[in-house]
Write a protein that holds these residues in place. Sequence first.
Motif, PDB file in Angstrom:
ATOM      1  N   VAL A 253       0.839  -1.203   0.000  1.00 52.70           N
ATOM      2  CA  VAL A 253       0.000   0.000   0.000  1.00 52.70           C
ATOM      3  C   VAL A 253       0.873   1.252   0.000  1.00 52.70           C
ATOM      4  O   VAL A 253       0.536   2.265  -0.615  1.00 52.70           O
ATOM      5  CB  VAL A 253      -0.953  -0.013   1.208  1.00 52.70           C
ATOM      6  CG1 VAL A 253      -1.819   1.237   1.222  1.00 52.70           C
ATOM      7  CG2 VAL A 253      -1.841  -1.253   1.169  1.00 52.70           C
TER       8      VAL A 253
ATOM      9  N   LEU B 196      -5.795   3.704   5.067  1.00 54.39           N
ATOM     10  CA  LEU B 196      -6.311   2.919   3.942  1.00 54.39           C
ATOM     11  C   LEU B 196      -6.604   1.481   4.358  1.00 54.39           C
ATOM     12  O   LEU B 196      -7.594   0.891   3.935  1.00 54.39           O
ATOM     13  CB  LEU B 196      -5.306   2.944   2.784  1.00 54.39           C
ATOM     14  CG  LEU B 196      -5.292   4.245   2.004  1.00 54.39           C
ATOM     15  CD1 LEU B 196      -4.030   4.371   1.169  1.00 54.39           C
ATOM     16  CD2 LEU B 196      -6.519   4.328   1.101  1.00 54.39           C
TER      17      LEU B 196
ATOM     18  N   VAL C 102     -10.195  -0.600   4.088  1.00 58.94           N
ATOM     19  CA  VAL C 102     -10.469  -1.899   3.471  1.00 58.94           C
ATOM     20  C   VAL C 102     -10.560  -3.012   4.516  1.00 58.94           C
ATOM     21  O   VAL C 102     -10.530  -4.190   4.182  1.00 58.94           O
ATOM     22  CB  VAL C 102      -9.424  -2.263   2.389  1.00 58.94           C
ATOM     23  CG1 VAL C 102      -9.440  -1.250   1.266  1.00 58.94           C
ATOM     24  CG2 VAL C 102      -8.024  -2.370   2.982  1.00 58.94           C
TER      25      VAL C 102
ATOM     26  N   ALA D  95      -6.741  -0.816  -1.890  1.00 60.70           N
ATOM     27  CA  ALA D  95      -6.120   0.168  -0.990  1.00 60.70           C
ATOM     28  C   ALA D  95      -4.863   0.742  -1.628  1.00 60.70           C
ATOM     29  O   ALA D  95      -4.601   1.940  -1.557  1.00 60.70           O
ATOM     30  CB  ALA D  95      -5.778  -0.494   0.348  1.00 60.70           C
TER      31      ALA D  95
END
Lengths: 351, 281
Positions: free
Chosen positions: A95, A118, A122, A146
């Motif tokens: 990510v 993030l 998710v 993400a």
Amino acid sequence: MQLDIQSVSKRFGDFQALRNVSLSIDSGELVALLGPSGSGKTTLLRIIAGLETPDSGQVLFEGENVSDLSARHRQVGFVFQHYALFRHMTVFENVAFGLRVRKQRPSKGTIEAKVRELLHLVQLESMGDRYPSQLSGGQRQRVALARALAIEPRVLLLDEPFGALDAQVRKELRRWLRRLHDEMGITGVFVTHDQEEALEVADRVVVTHRGGIEQVGSPAEIYDHPATPFIFQFLGNVNRLPVRLHQGAARIGGLAFPAGGFENAQDQPGIAFVRPHDLGISAEGSGGIPVSLRHAVVIGPTVRLELEGPDRLTLEAELSRSAFDALKAHPGQALWARPVSVRAFLEDGGQ
Amino acid sequence: MTRNSSRNEPLLVRGLLICVALSYLGLFLGAPLVTVFAEAWAKGPETYFKALGQADSLAAIRLTLITAAIAVPINLVFGLCASWAIAKFEFKGKSLLMTLIDLPFSVSPVISGLVFVLLFGLQGWFGPFLAEHGIKLLFAVPGIVLATVFVTFPFVARELIPLMQEQGREEEEAALMLGASGWQCFWHITLPNAKWGLMYGVLLCNARAMGEFGAVSVVSGHIRGLTNTMPLHVEILYNEYNFVAAFAVATLLAALALLTLVAKSLMEWRFAAELNSTRRL
């Protein structure tokens, strides 16, 4: 972000993947590109992303031509069908990647906070230290999402995002994506060959076929008023009935249905499409198409009947369980099939 | 089920199969290895170390190390470039390039050596030019390195191409979409994904570079203390009936082979999980 595609064409060797495609997508819209494989939908998505260059035509972001902008600089979030997670990096590193490769790299704390946020979004907060191979398919796809969102993309592109998942997870992720989209308000385009997915998730559906766009409309419009025979057949089960088109009516076995647009037709051969659930079945002679029951399959609350009509015509009908029980039909029994509504086309595909 | 049925195999059959396999291994692998070490140590450790300590032996060892130290990095870079290009891009002449990479495998090493003689020898195509400029390739270290590079260049590429092809381009594309430059893609994605295949290839490449005989033999000229690599030195000593010394040098090559095997097994054992995850996801 407003997204415009203007007369884009693309050819791979002898295969014309896209022919003169134009499409406008409004800011904040979630659009589905729906079509069978080879219809050009993935090529179109990759051209928007900058992963493929069109042979002609252009792509505009907010009215600005991005044809010369490389994929790297387009700031587009792309979610791949098979996730394409970096397998040697943890979920966290995956990510964070888009933030770390930036020219003006944010501080370590900023990256960390952003990634945590993030992962929370998710619902994978506790998975940051895992490797992709330690995750389930659904979790991997959420990591991919993400990661794509980390660069704050101007548009989010998803290539068959749920194609590789099993039915249950797919359904869950579908709703979740829709909710996420509503919360974030990001412009999104996703490719799918699953009509149910397109109709359920998208604001607008674009049906592609043989490198062109067949119809654009809301899910209800597409389902209720398919523009072409192809779309009718592509969107779920449908019966094809041979009809005669005559002065604004489609005639089948003594029945006549209004067929708009064929007022001038003089007894021309045509095809009428009837969805299985639009076919009324009765045991008593009340007019319609004489059929006999081949067999009936119970699928949960509905019953699917396979019927044989005149000239070896096979018809499919869908009844509710109670309607079927009331019918008391057994295989081989003669029945009447009566379409509730039909949509007729000339035999060569014209309207 | 299968496990059970294999267990129910008659004891005699199992014993027989194991015996056949073991005696085959023993005959063709174990016995020669034991012989090498036994012969080398036949006259005691003192003679063994003396044989190794001879100036010519040391020179051969040094030359072998130098050759490998040049050839392996060159082939590492070449193999990486070639497999990257072949696995990740479509271009004309791709199959030709793959055929060329396989060439050293399909040509006898002696022929490879001869090709260099025909190219760079005094009567060869570039011979007069080289002589004019006072460059000595043949019967000198550069020739040996050149021949070794040629013979060993498929190893890294052959190991990497299938691995990279299986991994596909999607991860690179994903990195690109996230704003990574070509260099960042290569450094952060392509290279880490290929690292185990790369190490494996380098290991095999190194083993072959140090053990190459045929091609090097043709171009070296067998000048003692100058252009003899270890395998060549073993042959010379053996031909001179200096068995202890010949086998002493041979033990080093055998040890190299054993080390390579151990390193390979260690890698597979230690990084089994990671190796699997880089191959499939």
